[in-house]
Design a protein around this motif. Sequence first.
Motif, mmCIF file in Angstrom:
data_model
loop_
_atom_site.group_PDB
_atom_site.id
_atom_site.type_symbol
_atom_site.label_atom_id
_atom_site.label_comp_id
_atom_site.label_asym_id
_atom_site.label_seq_id
_atom_site.Cartn_x
_atom_site.Cartn_y
_atom_site.Cartn_z
ATOM 1 N N TYR A 176 0.719 -1.205 0.048
ATOM 2 C CA TYR A 176 -0.116 -0.032 0.105
ATOM 3 C C TYR A 176 0.886 0.986 0.014
ATOM 4 C CZ TYR A 176 -4.736 1.643 0.378
ATOM 5 O OH TYR A 176 -6.221 2.082 0.059
ATOM 6 N N ASN A 178 3.890 2.176 2.122
ATOM 7 C CA ASN A 178 4.782 2.515 3.093
ATOM 8 C C ASN A 178 6.145 1.938 2.731
ATOM 9 O OD1 ASN A 178 2.656 3.529 5.085
ATOM 10 N ND2 ASN A 178 2.072 1.412 4.829
ATOM 11 N N PRO A 215 1.658 -4.405 6.953
ATOM 12 C CA PRO A 215 2.485 -3.017 6.910
ATOM 13 C C PRO A 215 3.840 -3.095 6.929
ATOM 14 C CG PRO A 215 1.683 -3.149 9.176
ATOM 15 C CD PRO A 215 1.214 -4.496 8.264
ATOM 16 N N ALA A 216 4.775 -2.345 6.038
ATOM 17 C CA ALA A 216 6.122 -2.477 6.398
ATOM 18 C C ALA A 216 6.647 -1.255 7.508
ATOM 19 C CB ALA A 216 6.984 -2.014 4.973
ATOM 20 N N ILE A 219 7.938 2.846 9.296
ATOM 21 C CA ILE A 219 7.474 3.734 8.033
ATOM 22 C C ILE A 219 8.151 4.889 7.834
ATOM 23 C CG2 ILE A 219 5.617 4.808 6.988
ATOM 24 C CD1 ILE A 219 3.584 2.818 8.313
ATOM 25 N N ASP A 222 4.847 7.692 4.087
ATOM 26 C CA ASP A 222 3.801 6.710 4.362
ATOM 27 C C ASP A 222 2.810 6.394 3.045
ATOM 28 O OD1 ASP A 222 1.162 8.248 4.764
ATOM 29 O OD2 ASP A 222 2.164 9.304 6.264
ATOM 30 N N GLN A 223 1.991 5.646 3.337
ATOM 31 C CA GLN A 223 0.880 5.249 2.050
ATOM 32 C C GLN A 223 0.061 6.244 1.569
ATOM 33 O OE1 GLN A 223 -0.928 2.542 4.684
ATOM 34 N NE2 GLN A 223 -2.868 3.605 4.748
#
Lengths: 512, 512
Positions: A176, A178, A215-216, A219, A222-223
């Motif tokens: 997404y 990140n 999620p990575a 971060i 960010d996404q």
Amino acid sequence: MKNALGIELPEFIDGYGEVVPFQGERKNPTLKPKTQVKESVVLPGDNKVLNSIDEALNKIELKDGITISFHHHLRNGDYILNMVMEKIVARGIKDITIAASSIFPVHEPLVKYIRDGIVTGIIASYISGPVAESISNGELKKPAIMQTHGGRGRAIESGDIKIDVAFVAAPTVDTYGNINGVSGNAACGALGYAVADCQYADTVIAITDNLVPYPACPIEIDQTYIDYIVNVECIGNPAGIVSGTTQITKDPIGLKIAKMASKVMKVSGLVKDGMSFQTGAGGISLAVAKELENIMITEGIKGSFASGGITGYIVEMLEQGLFQGLMDVQCFDLKAVESYRKNLTHQGMSASMYGNPHNKGAVVNNLDIVILGATEIDTDFNVNVTTGSDGVIMGGSGGHSDTAAGAKLTVIVSNLIKARLPVIKDRVTTATTPGESIDVLVTERGIAINPRRVDLLEKLKETNLPVMTIDELKELAENMTGKPRKIECEDKVVAVVEYRDGTVIDLVKKVK
Amino acid sequence: MKNALGIELPEFIDGYGEVVPFQGERKNPTLKPKTQVKESVVLPGDNKVLNSIDEALNKIELKDGITISFHHHLRNGDYILNMVMEKIVARGIKDITIAASSIFPVHEPLVKYIRDGIVTGIIASYISGPVAESISNGELKKPAIMQTHGGRGRAIESGDIKIDVAFVAAPTVDTYGNINGVSGNAACGALGYAVADCQYADTVIAITDNLVPYPACPIEIDQTYIDYIVNVECIGNPAGIVSGTTQITKDPIGLKIAKMASKVMKVSGLVKDGMSFQTGAGGISLAVAKELENIMITEGIKGSFASGGITGYIVEMLEQGLFQGLMDVQCFDLKAVESYRKNLTHQGMSASMYGNPHNKGAVVNNLDIVILGATEIDTDFNVNVTTGSDGVIMGGSGGHSDTAAGAKLTVIVSNLIKARLPVIKDRVTTATTPGESIDVLVTERGIAINPRRVDLLEKLKETNLPVMTIDELKELAENMTGKPRKIECEDKVVAVVEYRDGTVIDLVKKVK
């Protein structure tokens, strides 16, 4: 009209626009609000991950005259810029402006695009290698714009640079968007130069070779800023990205300069509890850090922070408790990357937070001491790190002007004679950083203090350090080398050198 | 005109302005660019630390009609809002709009300012206690604006809310404005609701009781957004800020509902590797988390992330490896604060990143399952968490509408009968979250599936769970309680309930 350095400037430059002359380090005549940013809607279920750069290009309105941006954390190991340009050029797009935080020798393929009139504009904070030479030869249609790291952040935030599409080299990104730079094949640590691009570009495309599940963490970017993600085979050559280790100079002259610089720092009174410090990754700069480390340990001094591009030497100082924290815009070696990954007090920062003069206070504002290099310095203490003495572009400010403007003590360390030429000139070939920001020049043969710093001069006179005027130091050098001949340029402006506030501090002309 | 829920709305409301009717969960008719932000220059040597709130107020242009903002991480322990208002009111400023992310009983002093016409506007995502009652009694001059957490981020970013001065409760801040919530007497963890305020307000004043040397790492909100810092005796009462521990319900009915909800989740097929989950801090919600934990451990499921306000129960799930990361906008208890301090995979997020529908994809978009409460739910599955069944404001969306819109499975858990009233109505007193966002209602007596979710209905029919229509469930309740009488309101609009995209989903009228 003339700017504050007395440099003659036209009021308007074709391909650049109106010129606001540099008026002084703290005048900031160009302050304006941050620009508006396009908003988007990404609905639940929408997929950001695409299969190829071409698929990403299909999603955006590619048109002649487009401005696309890149960041340089992968340095001379970067594959992204060339990869993207190849695909864009294949689509017949022309009149492209490349807003890259820096351009390296690896980006040589740009030269052909410049010659073919496909790339007509370049905006960067540092340019070295074939692209720099091409610009200096007058091959780029519009003048290149050379900025500072903080100035680039400012320009993007203010809308002076309007980025249509930002391409972000993402060492690790999740599905997404990140992004972090601490994992992956191309792990490069802090991603500070990419932040403004992501925040302000109309479209942001992250390109990675390490796509991970959402999620990575941690971060870094960010996404909410990322439109699309493309997974490719390889985004960069680790050998060119970060040094395995950065090395202190072994040259005795360099070590002597470092020792002298450390004495100047000490005498300044700034080496004390709560001090802050920045130095570069060059051999002499690192030697100064080592000298400082010794002083701090011996005297039991606990500093506040070190900033900038961060090296393993600075990390060691953090880990010994010599600094409370590190402020990092870019990691220079693997040890710095590792520290950034694990040390909570090793803090990332954006280029804007690092050096933008038009926010509520950049990190450079809190610097006590910065150690910087110079290609040339003149008797007004103006420094050139943009062009060589042959007038050809070979670098740029990077954070030079930003840190020099912020620090209480800005020390230039340099051999007095480089490649048989004195480092001190009557007038620098190109003014990158104004003399008012420079406090001291330290060479192996003598130390020159900016006459504005009467306080420092008084303090240094009480030592046995070889203090002299910069004119005396220049004469000393010229006695050894002879007076260097003046380089000759044509009238054509090949690059506009912007000060950090966006005013014009100098122009680079086409070399003869 | 009518909105998508069939609610009659005027085209213009005095003190609010033009009404854009709610058009559906994913229509987003109000998309526009992010607004411009005032830029500033803070020069090296400038001092941001001031001695008192009064000194800070002297720095800004306080004028009638000003909008000032606050965030609610100190919840019912917050001292900041009252402290600041006392000083501003003492200066005779009138016609003030308070844009607070939430308002709690502790903010009772506002009631007098409302009655005196000093505070004339309130914008918040959640309002409980005396201020809510005052608004419902029609005492506030302009209609209050009730938003969602993500909607507030959107409104600030788009300029729908223009904040003149943001006052930030800073559990820890350094002398240049870097803020974190992980240390200090008022440590509250993540500071997600304050981010947009800091990024977009003309002036930002951080108020702290833990001023530390520069740089305060880790940095949650950075120095480039902060104009001034004021150190006061105490910014909040820790007892009111975070719970020592949050507790699973001990009520057998609550536990039964949680068990049933967990079975619905399981049947949905979403409880599997890579799943994501959000639940609240209420007793039943936590019981659902506990049920999920058991399922995940038993079946060896590794989830992706849990989000929202984070509790110790969710932290335990992270630390057992049941989730890869936590996305945290606000910590609900001390264990969450501690985890946020030390766990690199416990990631902070802004309210905008959490739930803003107008960025490049909020965290809620990736939610598989969210467990939410309801004050009322109607036979169209519209949910009210804004007003009580007496029509008086007692809450607000918070992240309710945001998560419900994003999640693949939105489960409302509630006792069928609360305070002798059925939770299911023909029509909710106030529509907070539209029925199209709600998939399931789980009560101790039966489970109702939104008819839109034919797929889920099919799956649940194959189980022995007590599935029925929401009308059947309503009848069941009314058979026990009798048909509740309809509440009566006057015509005066006391609050405008905005959906997350800024459209109007409902109005709250003055109670009789």
